[in-house]
Enzyme design. Structure first.
Site, short mmCIF file in Angstrom:
data_model
loop_
_atom_site.label_atom_id
_atom_site.label_comp_id
_atom_site.label_asym_id
_atom_site.label_seq_id
_atom_site.Cartn_x
_atom_site.Cartn_y
_atom_site.Cartn_z
N ASN A 267 -24.90 43.06 -4.56
CA ASN A 267 -24.15 43.03 -5.70
C ASN A 267 -22.81 42.26 -5.25
OD1 ASN A 267 -22.28 43.85 -7.58
ND2 ASN A 267 -22.07 46.20 -6.93
N ARG B 4 -27.56 42.79 -8.87
CA ARG B 4 -26.84 43.27 -9.88
C ARG B 4 -26.22 41.97 -10.75
NH1 ARG B 4 -21.56 47.19 -9.79
NH2 ARG B 4 -21.68 47.76 -12.05
N HIS C 38 -21.55 48.75 -17.10
CA HIS C 38 -21.98 49.95 -16.28
C HIS C 38 -23.29 50.65 -16.51
CE1 HIS C 38 -17.33 50.53 -15.66
NE2 HIS C 38 -17.94 50.05 -14.83
N ARG D 18 -7.02 46.99 -15.30
CA ARG D 18 -7.12 46.73 -16.48
C ARG D 18 -6.51 47.45 -17.59
NH1 ARG D 18 -13.77 45.96 -15.79
NH2 ARG D 18 -13.38 46.38 -13.31
N GLU E 181 -26.02 53.09 -8.16
CA GLU E 181 -26.37 51.84 -8.79
C GLU E 181 -27.48 51.19 -8.03
OE1 GLU E 181 -22.36 51.55 -9.41
OE2 GLU E 181 -22.47 50.70 -11.21
#
Ligand code: ADP
Length: 394
Positions: A9, A94, A182, A242, A379
């Site tokens: 990832n 990913r 996500h 963010r 994940e």
């Protein structure tokens, strides 16, 4: 010697890696995981732990060896080659963007790689980093199968209405759509709920992934029908750095003030959200421990807007039966979950404080109209599963 699957990832400032052993019946067992963090900074570090959580390595790296992602990948490759008992049978990656078309993980060949490169304009900060390790492995080890798993793929079940912005249609045709992100985390949650709480899966679930990135997803009968994130990972709920929802007029105002594209982009990705509001940082542990009123403001804002986003997703499904919290904040910050649920009390959510303090799995009372749960996301495991499936031709 057993087969292994390597999961990579690669983000903008870190490369995370996980190794899974493929056992009888294609069971996957995590063997080790680690990361190079601080890529491009003055203090890059390499850390790795074995499956029992024991530290295998933790050391600083010379900044010149981790100036960018391809650079840092050498460090990961060198370290892994000393700890692998053979070449992995496949590498799963990913990849943030699968564009409008890719709704499933894919085995990578030249045509797929070209397609993924064409999506760089949709995710200019992330896609190049995701693709860099794929290219290096293809050059050096062309025999290793590689699979791309997309953060957008789980949301391709949205209907056209959910995918639109209220813009002239040509923008939609050019790819300006509500992709959602996500997705690997949400897909894992559905799989996990199917194993542990199968009775909730046919119903209307809102999953709230509250990590550094924050989004929520409406899931009906196991499929994503709407997400708070859209064209980019900036939309929707407030995040670590963010802002989430923002009047686009603010960006126009910033441009009028003379801020450049790069300055605005840096601000929106790195200096807003919990960090910007608090003026302290984006780590919720630090904010919860602080008595600075700005820390409280940031946490209150976070809880309000996350609750609002969760309630809004009910419109996509005609209601909510189950709410699931996951990722760093969702799994660990009981006070934040309590503040979000307090704002959703009007929907019939009643939290069991003792269960919430123990992080669940069920954290709502027996008579709460909406069942509320904490589920740990994974994940890496879902990427390893997809990778093995593709290699086996499933
Ligand atoms: P990423 O999106 O990078 O995978 P994580 O899911 O690991 O991020 O979430 C990271 C965030 O989770 C941290 O910034 C921190 O705010 C929060 N977090 C992690 N552990 C705790 C904890 N014990 N209590 C409160 N917040 C936590």
């Amino acid at each position: 010697m057993s087969d292994t699957i390597l999961v990579i990832n690669a983000g903008s400032s870190s490369i995370k890696f996980h190794l899974f052993e493929v056992g009888p019946g294609d069971t996957l067992t995590a063997r080790l995981g680690g990361q190079v963090e601080g890529i491009g900074s003055s203090h890059p570090r390499l850390r790795a732990r074995d499956a029992a959580g024991q530290t295998m390595i933790e050391r600083d790296i010379a900044p010149s060896h981790a100036a960018d992602v391809p650079n840092a990948q050498e460090v990961v490759g060198m370290w892994l080659s000393g700890h692998l008992s053979g070449v992995p049978m496949a590498v799963g990656h990913r990849v943030v963007h699968g564009g409008p078309d890719l709704s499933e993980p894919v085995l990578i060949d030249d045509a797929v790689l070209a397609k993924l490169e064409s999506y760089t304009s949709l995710a200019p900060l992330h896609q190049p980093n995701n693709l860099a390790p794929i290219r290096v492995i293809r050059e050096r080890r062309p025999g290793i199968a590689q699979v791309a798993c997309f953060d957008t793929a789980f949301h391709r079940s949205h209907d056209a209405l959910a995918d639109h912005y209220a813009l002239p249609e040509r923008f939609y045709q050019e790819g300006v759509r509500r992709y959602g992100f996500h997705g690997l985390s949400y897909e894992y949650l559905v799989q996990r709920l199917t194993q542990t709480l199968p009775e909730v899966v046919p119903g209307r679930i809102v999953a709230a992934h509250l990590g550094n990135g924050v989004s929520a997803c409406a899931i009906r009968a196991g499929k994503s029908v709407d997400s708070t994130m859209g064209f980019t990972a900036l939309e929707g709920l407030p995040m670590g750095t963010r802002p989430g929802r923002l009047d686009p007029g603010i960006v126009l105002w910033m441009m009028n003030q003379g801020m450049t594209h790069d300055e605005i982009e840096h601000l929106l990705y790195h200096d807003c959200g919990l960090k910007g509001l608090s003026g302290i940082g984006n780590d919720v542990r630090e904010l919860l421990a602080s008595d600075d009123p700005r820390a409280r403001l940031a946490l209150d804002y976070f809880a309000w807007r996350v609750a609002e986003g969760i309630a809004g997703l009910g419109c996509a499904m005609g209601g909510i039966d189950t709410l699931v919290f996951t990722a760093g904040i969702g799994e660990n910050a009981a006070a934040v979950r309590a503040a979000i649920c307090a704002r959703l009390a009007w929907l019939g959510i009643a939290l069991d404080d003792a269960r919430n303090a123990q992080h669940g799995p069920r954290i709502s009372t027996a008579d709460s109209r909406i069942g509320v749960y904490v589920v740990r996301t994974n994940e890496e495991l879902i990427i390893a599963q997809h990778t093995l499936d593709r290699v086996r031709g499933r």
